[in-house]
Design a protein around this motif. Structure first.
Motif, PDB file in Angstrom:
ATOM      1  N   GLU A 112       0.794  -1.230   0.000  1.00  0.00           N
ATOM      2  CA  GLU A 112       0.000   0.000   0.000  1.00  0.00           C
ATOM      3  C   GLU A 112       0.828   1.283   0.000  1.00  0.00           C
ATOM      4  OE1 GLU A 112      -3.366   0.239  -0.222  1.00  0.00           O
ATOM      5  OE2 GLU A 112      -3.318  -1.932  -0.562  1.00  0.00           O
ATOM      6  N   LEU A 113       2.040   1.242   0.568  1.00  0.00           N
ATOM      7  CA  LEU A 113       2.806   2.466   0.754  1.00  0.00           C
ATOM      8  C   LEU A 113       4.064   2.496  -0.108  1.00  0.00           C
ATOM      9  CD1 LEU A 113       2.612   2.833   4.650  1.00  0.00           C
ATOM     10  CD2 LEU A 113       1.016   3.687   2.923  1.00  0.00           C
ATOM     11  N   SER A 114       4.575   3.680  -0.332  1.00  0.00           N
ATOM     12  CA  SER A 114       5.814   3.849  -1.081  1.00  0.00           C
ATOM     13  C   SER A 114       6.988   3.451  -0.197  1.00  0.00           C
ATOM     14  CB  SER A 114       5.964   5.312  -1.502  1.00  0.00           C
ATOM     15  OG  SER A 114       6.214   6.131  -0.361  1.00  0.00           O
ATOM     16  N   PRO A 115       8.178   3.216  -0.764  1.00  0.00           N
ATOM     17  CA  PRO A 115       9.345   2.869   0.051  1.00  0.00           C
ATOM     18  C   PRO A 115       9.627   3.877   1.155  1.00  0.00           C
ATOM     19  CG  PRO A 115       9.812   2.410  -2.240  1.00  0.00           C
ATOM     20  CD  PRO A 115       8.482   3.101  -2.217  1.00  0.00           C
ATOM     21  N   THR A 116       9.506   5.172   0.861  1.00  0.00           N
ATOM     22  CA  THR A 116       9.739   6.199   1.882  1.00  0.00           C
ATOM     23  C   THR A 116       8.711   6.089   3.001  1.00  0.00           C
ATOM     24  OG1 THR A 116      10.669   7.721   0.250  1.00  0.00           O
ATOM     25  CG2 THR A 116       9.884   8.673   2.315  1.00  0.00           C
ATOM     26  N   GLU A 117       7.465   5.851   2.645  1.00  0.00           N
ATOM     27  CA  GLU A 117       6.409   5.713   3.649  1.00  0.00           C
ATOM     28  C   GLU A 117       6.584   4.426   4.455  1.00  0.00           C
ATOM     29  OE1 GLU A 117       2.649   7.996   1.519  1.00  0.00           O
ATOM     30  OE2 GLU A 117       3.139   5.952   0.912  1.00  0.00           O
ATOM     31  N   GLN A 118       7.054   3.375   3.814  1.00  0.00           N
ATOM     32  CA  GLN A 118       7.289   2.113   4.519  1.00  0.00           C
ATOM     33  C   GLN A 118       8.324   2.302   5.627  1.00  0.00           C
ATOM     34  OE1 GLN A 118       8.381  -0.899   1.585  1.00  0.00           O
ATOM     35  NE2 GLN A 118       6.873  -0.048   0.170  1.00  0.00           N
ATOM     36  N   ARG A 119       9.389   3.010   5.326  1.00  0.00           N
ATOM     37  CA  ARG A 119      10.451   3.225   6.306  1.00  0.00           C
ATOM     38  C   ARG A 119       9.967   4.105   7.451  1.00  0.00           C
ATOM     39  NH1 ARG A 119      15.152   4.350   1.709  1.00  0.00           N
ATOM     40  NH2 ARG A 119      14.674   2.458   0.509  1.00  0.00           N
ATOM     41  N   ALA A 120       9.179   5.122   7.119  1.00  0.00           N
ATOM     42  CA  ALA A 120       8.609   5.980   8.153  1.00  0.00           C
ATOM     43  C   ALA A 120       7.662   5.186   9.050  1.00  0.00           C
ATOM     44  CB  ALA A 120       7.872   7.158   7.511  1.00  0.00           C
ATOM     45  N   PHE A 121       6.940   4.269   8.456  1.00  0.00           N
ATOM     46  CA  PHE A 121       6.020   3.417   9.223  1.00  0.00           C
ATOM     47  C   PHE A 121       6.780   2.580  10.251  1.00  0.00           C
ATOM     48  CE2 PHE A 121       4.453  -0.979   9.518  1.00  0.00           C
ATOM     49  CZ  PHE A 121       3.257  -0.770  10.192  1.00  0.00           C
ATOM     50  N   VAL A 122       7.879   1.950   9.824  1.00  0.00           N
ATOM     51  CA  VAL A 122       8.658   1.106  10.738  1.00  0.00           C
ATOM     52  C   VAL A 122       9.260   1.946  11.864  1.00  0.00           C
ATOM     53  CG1 VAL A 122      10.638  -0.422  10.948  1.00  0.00           C
ATOM     54  CG2 VAL A 122       9.137  -0.605   8.964  1.00  0.00           C
ATOM     55  N   LEU A 123       9.732   3.135  11.550  1.00  0.00           N
ATOM     56  CA  LEU A 123      10.275   4.014  12.592  1.00  0.00           C
ATOM     57  C   LEU A 123       9.197   4.323  13.635  1.00  0.00           C
ATOM     58  CD1 LEU A 123      12.398   6.498  10.456  1.00  0.00           C
ATOM     59  CD2 LEU A 123      13.262   4.813  12.083  1.00  0.00           C
ATOM     60  N   LYS A 124       7.972   4.536  13.175  1.00  0.00           N
ATOM     61  CA  LYS A 124       6.865   4.801  14.098  1.00  0.00           C
ATOM     62  C   LYS A 124       6.557   3.567  14.937  1.00  0.00           C
ATOM     63  CE  LYS A 124       3.715   7.517  15.752  1.00  0.00           C
ATOM     64  NZ  LYS A 124       4.114   8.719  16.520  1.00  0.00           N
ATOM     65  N   VAL A 125       6.599   2.398  14.332  1.00  0.00           N
ATOM     66  CA  VAL A 125       6.370   1.153  15.071  1.00  0.00           C
ATOM     67  C   VAL A 125       7.414   0.990  16.168  1.00  0.00           C
ATOM     68  CG1 VAL A 125       6.457  -1.370  14.934  1.00  0.00           C
ATOM     69  CG2 VAL A 125       5.193  -0.082  13.214  1.00  0.00           C
ATOM     70  N   LEU A 126       8.678   1.221  15.837  1.00  0.00           N
ATOM     71  CA  LEU A 126       9.756   1.081  16.816  1.00  0.00           C
ATOM     72  C   LEU A 126       9.584   2.053  17.969  1.00  0.00           C
ATOM     73  CD1 LEU A 126      12.782   0.629  14.379  1.00  0.00           C
ATOM     74  CD2 LEU A 126      11.719  -1.120  15.799  1.00  0.00           C
ATOM     75  N   GLU A 127       9.188   3.278  17.664  1.00  0.00           N
ATOM     76  CA  GLU A 127       8.956   4.258  18.714  1.00  0.00           C
ATOM     77  C   GLU A 127       7.795   3.841  19.616  1.00  0.00           C
ATOM     78  OE1 GLU A 127       8.365   7.958  16.776  1.00  0.00           O
ATOM     79  OE2 GLU A 127      10.473   8.201  16.198  1.00  0.00           O
ATOM     80  N   ASN A 128       6.749   3.268  19.021  1.00  0.00           N
ATOM     81  CA  ASN A 128       5.582   2.840  19.796  1.00  0.00           C
ATOM     82  C   ASN A 128       5.848   1.558  20.587  1.00  0.00           C
ATOM     83  OD1 ASN A 128       4.121   4.983  18.755  1.00  0.00           O
ATOM     84  ND2 ASN A 128       3.151   3.779  17.150  1.00  0.00           N
ATOM     85  N   ALA A 129       6.754   0.724  20.074  1.00  0.00           N
ATOM     86  CA  ALA A 129       6.961  -0.595  20.676  1.00  0.00           C
ATOM     87  C   ALA A 129       7.914  -0.580  21.859  1.00  0.00           C
ATOM     88  CB  ALA A 129       7.474  -1.570  19.629  1.00  0.00           C
ATOM     89  N   VAL A 130       8.869   0.336  21.846  1.00  0.00           N
ATOM     90  CA  VAL A 130       9.875   0.335  22.912  1.00  0.00           C
ATOM     91  C   VAL A 130       9.233   0.793  24.221  1.00  0.00           C
ATOM     92  CG1 VAL A 130      12.078   1.275  23.677  1.00  0.00           C
ATOM     93  CG2 VAL A 130      11.704   0.803  21.261  1.00  0.00           C
TER      94      VAL A 130
END
Length: 270
Positions: A112-130
């Motif tokens: 669904e997302l572009s490569p740039t959006e995919q990377r931003a998504f993972v960064l948000k997941v990491l911030e939420n998960a820690v």
């Protein structure tokens, strides 16, 4: 690249049919003890269920055994917690049990997302998960200058803590600035790559955002070097990664039997 929120349309909720019923994940983050329990995994070969290893350089297809993970109950809690965080961040619903849910949701994000959006998504997941206590520890560690001790500590910590996520690994030695250090994590066979079976998911949903997160959080450069022939990977703390246009990982074609082949023809990286 700054971290930004990824919003998918509220009306477009992805649902994957459940194959078994599971209790909801624990409401709080995983405990330190659960992270330190070694993963149990075995490599098996089934008569009617072989996995395929694709050598990307010559396009040969070779039979190999598939790794089967037997997560203990503490690891199951951690996996459920990460799966819940991934789903909440993506705004997707998924009832697939265990580790497969993480891969299923990230695969949907990849589509669904572009490569740039995919990377931003993972960064948000990491911030939420820690967990909060871990964030406190990370902030304290940032007060420490980059040093051999810090790099070797991160290598050991990664090896001990994240076997449930990436598979069995070991610390290896590398020469850095003329001196030898045990600052390399060698992952024998990446669990995420083996499950996803997609080069693009590896580079955009693991390698690039993880490198950025560690650099931003710890102030230490890290270079992740995946080997798409045998699905191993090396995480080198203290080494700057090459520019994307020069990175060998972005010059590899995807697997012929890529799980997301329906989305791309020759390359799943861009």
């Amino acid at each position: 690249m700054g971290t930004r929120n990824i919003h998918l349309s509220p009306a477009r909720v992805f649902s994957i049919p459940a194959r078994s019923h599971r209790k909801p994940p624990h409401k709080h983050g995983p405990s330190t003890v659960s992270l330190l329990i070694p993963s149990t995994c075995v490599t098996t070969k089934h008569n009617n269920d072989h996995s395929l290893k694709i050598h990307t350089r010559n396009n040969d297809i070779a039979m190999s055994s598939k790794t089967v993970y037997r997560d203990n109950w503490l690891e199951t809690i951690v996996i459920s917690y990460l799966s819940k965080t991934v789903q909440e961040t993506a705004g997707m619903k998924n009832n697939t049990p265990g580790y497969k849910a993480i891969v299923a949701v990230t695969a949907a994000v990849f589509r669904e997302l572009s490569p740039t959006e995919q990377r931003a998504f993972v960064l948000k997941v990491l911030e939420n998960a820690v967990p909060a206590f871990a964030l406190f520890m990370i902030k304290e560690m940032r007060l420490m200058p980059q040093s051999k001790f810090t790099r070797e500590f991160l290598a050991i910590f990664t090896t001990v803590t994240f076997r449930w996520l990436v598979g069995p690994s070991e610390v290896r030695e590398l020469e850095l600035e003329g001196k030898k250090e045990r600052n390399v994590v060698h992952i024998t066979k990446c669990r995420f790559l083996e499950e996803a079976n997609c080069v693009g998911m590896c580079t955009n949903l693991c390698k690039m955002p993880t490198q950025e997160f560690i650099k931003k959080t710890f102030g230490i450069p890290v270079n992740m070097v995946p080997n798409f022939d045998d699905m191993s990977c090396e995480i080198i703390f203290g080494q700057d990664p090459p520019a994307e246009e020069d990175d060998p990982a972005f010059k590899e074609p995807c697997y012929k039997l890529c799980n997301l082949k329906q989305r791309h023809i020759a390359s799943c990286i861009s």
